[in-house]
Design a protein around this motif. Structure first.
Motif, short mmCIF file in Angstrom:
data_model
loop_
_atom_site.label_atom_id
_atom_site.label_comp_id
_atom_site.label_asym_id
_atom_site.label_seq_id
_atom_site.Cartn_x
_atom_site.Cartn_y
_atom_site.Cartn_z
N LEU A 201 46.95 24.85 -34.60
CA LEU A 201 47.48 23.63 -33.98
C LEU A 201 46.67 23.30 -32.72
CD1 LEU A 201 51.29 24.52 -34.27
CD2 LEU A 201 49.92 23.13 -35.85
N HIS A 202 46.47 22.01 -32.47
CA HIS A 202 45.62 21.56 -31.38
C HIS A 202 46.28 20.39 -30.65
CE1 HIS A 202 42.24 20.01 -29.19
NE2 HIS A 202 42.00 19.03 -30.03
N THR A 203 46.52 20.56 -29.35
CA THR A 203 47.22 19.56 -28.55
C THR A 203 46.34 19.01 -27.43
OG1 THR A 203 48.14 21.42 -27.30
CG2 THR A 203 49.56 20.43 -28.97
N HIS A 204 46.63 17.78 -27.02
CA HIS A 204 45.93 17.13 -25.90
C HIS A 204 47.00 16.81 -24.83
CE1 HIS A 204 42.25 15.17 -28.17
NE2 HIS A 204 42.48 16.38 -28.63
N SER A 205 47.51 17.80 -24.14
CA SER A 205 48.51 17.50 -23.11
C SER A 205 47.81 17.19 -21.79
CB SER A 205 49.45 18.70 -22.93
OG SER A 205 48.75 19.75 -22.29
N ILE A 206 48.54 16.60 -20.87
CA ILE A 206 48.01 16.34 -19.52
C ILE A 206 47.62 17.66 -18.86
CG2 ILE A 206 48.61 15.57 -17.20
CD1 ILE A 206 48.61 13.14 -18.75
N TRP A 207 48.54 18.65 -18.92
CA TRP A 207 48.29 19.90 -18.18
C TRP A 207 47.16 20.70 -18.78
CZ3 TRP A 207 49.56 20.23 -13.40
CH2 TRP A 207 50.70 19.57 -12.92
N ASN A 208 47.06 20.75 -20.11
CA ASN A 208 45.95 21.54 -20.66
C ASN A 208 44.61 20.86 -20.36
OD1 ASN A 208 45.04 20.03 -23.06
ND2 ASN A 208 46.75 20.86 -24.23
N THR A 209 44.63 19.51 -20.30
CA THR A 209 43.39 18.77 -19.98
C THR A 209 42.96 19.03 -18.54
OG1 THR A 209 44.04 17.05 -21.56
CG2 THR A 209 42.35 16.47 -19.96
N LYS B 4 55.80 36.82 -23.20
CA LYS B 4 56.35 37.64 -24.28
C LYS B 4 56.56 36.84 -25.57
CE LYS B 4 59.75 40.37 -22.85
NZ LYS B 4 60.96 40.61 -22.02
N GLY B 5 56.41 35.53 -25.50
CA GLY B 5 56.46 34.70 -26.71
C GLY B 5 55.17 34.76 -27.52
N LEU B 6 54.13 35.36 -26.95
CA LEU B 6 52.86 35.50 -27.68
C LEU B 6 52.92 36.76 -28.52
CD1 LEU B 6 50.38 34.61 -24.76
CD2 LEU B 6 51.19 33.11 -26.60
N ALA C 145 52.47 29.71 -34.96
CA ALA C 145 51.49 28.84 -34.28
C ALA C 145 52.21 27.85 -33.35
CB ALA C 145 50.66 28.10 -35.31
N LYS C 146 53.31 27.30 -33.82
CA LYS C 146 54.10 26.36 -33.00
C LYS C 146 54.63 27.05 -31.75
CE LYS C 146 58.28 23.50 -33.35
NZ LYS C 146 59.46 24.27 -32.89
N ARG C 147 55.13 28.28 -31.94
CA ARG C 147 55.63 29.05 -30.81
C ARG C 147 54.52 29.29 -29.79
NH1 ARG C 147 57.14 34.44 -32.83
NH2 ARG C 147 55.60 35.42 -31.49
N HIS C 148 53.34 29.65 -30.27
CA HIS C 148 52.22 29.92 -29.37
C HIS C 148 51.82 28.68 -28.57
CE1 HIS C 148 50.78 33.75 -31.66
NE2 HIS C 148 51.84 33.97 -30.92
N ILE C 149 51.79 27.52 -29.23
CA ILE C 149 51.48 26.28 -28.49
C ILE C 149 52.56 26.03 -27.43
CG2 ILE C 149 51.46 23.76 -28.68
CD1 ILE C 149 48.82 24.72 -29.58
N GLU C 150 53.81 26.17 -27.81
CA GLU C 150 54.90 25.92 -26.84
C GLU C 150 54.79 26.86 -25.64
OE1 GLU C 150 58.50 26.22 -29.15
OE2 GLU C 150 58.43 24.10 -29.70
N ILE C 151 54.51 28.12 -25.91
CA ILE C 151 54.39 29.11 -24.83
C ILE C 151 53.20 28.77 -23.93
CG2 ILE C 151 53.78 31.54 -24.35
CD1 ILE C 151 56.65 31.33 -25.31
N GLU D 149 51.53 25.90 -23.58
CA GLU D 149 51.73 24.64 -22.86
C GLU D 149 52.69 24.85 -21.67
OE1 GLU D 149 50.21 21.90 -22.95
OE2 GLU D 149 49.33 21.63 -24.93
N PHE D 150 53.74 25.63 -21.89
CA PHE D 150 54.69 25.94 -20.81
C PHE D 150 53.97 26.64 -19.66
CE2 PHE D 150 57.45 28.75 -18.49
CZ PHE D 150 58.65 28.09 -18.36
N LEU D 151 53.17 27.65 -19.99
CA LEU D 151 52.49 28.45 -18.96
C LEU D 151 51.46 27.61 -18.21
CD1 LEU D 151 52.17 31.74 -21.01
CD2 LEU D 151 53.53 31.44 -18.92
N LEU D 152 50.73 26.77 -18.94
CA LEU D 152 49.72 25.92 -18.28
C LEU D 152 50.39 24.93 -17.32
CD1 LEU D 152 47.31 25.30 -21.30
CD2 LEU D 152 46.83 26.66 -19.24
N GLU D 153 51.51 24.38 -17.76
CA GLU D 153 52.22 23.44 -16.88
C GLU D 153 52.78 24.17 -15.66
OE1 GLU D 153 54.84 20.70 -18.85
OE2 GLU D 153 55.75 20.05 -16.96
N ALA D 154 53.29 25.39 -15.87
CA ALA D 154 53.83 26.17 -14.75
C ALA D 154 52.72 26.47 -13.73
CB ALA D 154 54.45 27.47 -15.27
N ILE D 155 51.55 26.86 -14.24
CA ILE D 155 50.43 27.18 -13.34
C ILE D 155 49.96 25.91 -12.61
CG2 ILE D 155 47.98 27.84 -13.34
CD1 ILE D 155 48.72 29.76 -15.67
N GLY D 156 49.84 24.82 -13.35
CA GLY D 156 49.39 23.56 -12.75
C GLY D 156 50.34 23.07 -11.68
#
Ligand SMILES: [Zn+2]
Length: 211
Positions: free
Chosen positions: A97-105, A126-128, A186-192, A194-201
């Motif tokens: 799965l491949h996403t283009h979110s604001i935070w990952n960008t 731990k979701g990974l 794969a969906k779980r990994h993207i959610e985890i 994306e959550f972590l990237l947004e938290a860090i950002g």
């Protein structure tokens, strides 16, 4: 193509609509795939230039190991199909799965100079798959973006071999790739991620403002 393809296609379409609703696949961006059969390889792949918020199962395309459409279907598979196929082959993934979110960008650019982002100390790690403790340090590599898909597929294969424990990677100023043994993982990994990237950002943003 039997029931299996239809079931997988329906699953991918549902994930696409959910990710679109979260703002991770806007403007027809991003793409999704899942393995239907390994020998010979058959992958259900999202089509190019289609609004992921309205993606339906019938629009998913069946492609082979060279990203060519199998059978008589119309439509064009995503430009990034070669990257999905490479990840399936390198990691034995069942879905990519491949996403283009604001935070990952944003973070893919901010940390590009370091070659990746080290994520550690978060419970959500731990979701990974295979991660048992928040003390885990996840290295999310960053690869320079390119429109030359065969060359980019080679770079990604080298990156995956260099970082065997990575659950995903970023393309600079472009987006996030993750995968799993199956679509649910794969969906779980993207959610985890994306959550972590947004938290860090957001954390880094708040720190800078409070200084
Ligand atoms: Zn993309």
């Amino acid at each position: 193509m039997g029931d299996c393809f239809e079931e997988i296609a329906a699953g991918l379409a549902a994930v696409a609509r959910g990710f679109h609703a979260r703002g991770w696949l806007l403007g027809t961006s991003g793409n999704l795939s899942a393995v239907v059969q390994r020998e010979p390889l058959q992958i259900a792949m999202s089509p190019s230039c289609v609004d992921k918020g309205e993606l339906c199962a019938e629009q998913l395309l069946s492609i082979d190991e060279n990203a060519r459409i199998i059978g008589q279907q119309g439509g064009k598979p995503s430009d990034e199909s070669l990257l999905h196929i490479r990840i399936v082959n390198e990691r034995g993934a069942g879905a990519v799965l491949h996403t283009h979110s604001i935070w990952n960008t944003i973070l893919s650019d901010l940390y590009a100079v370091d070659g990746g982002i080290k994520i550690e100390g978060y419970e959500m790690l731990k979701g990974l798959q295979g991660v048992r403790t928040h003390e885990h340090a996840e290295w999310l590599p960053i690869v320079e973006n390119s429109q030359d898909m065969p060359a980019l597929a080679e770079t990604i294969a080298a990156t995956l071999n260099q970082h065997k424990a990575a659950h995903g990677f970023l393309l600079r100023r472009h987006g996030l790739y993750s995968w799993g043994e199956n679509l649910a993982q794969a969906k779980r990994h993207i959610e985890i991620l994306e959550f972590l990237l947004e938290a860090i950002g957001r954390t880094s943003n708040m720190r800078n403002h409070s200084r």
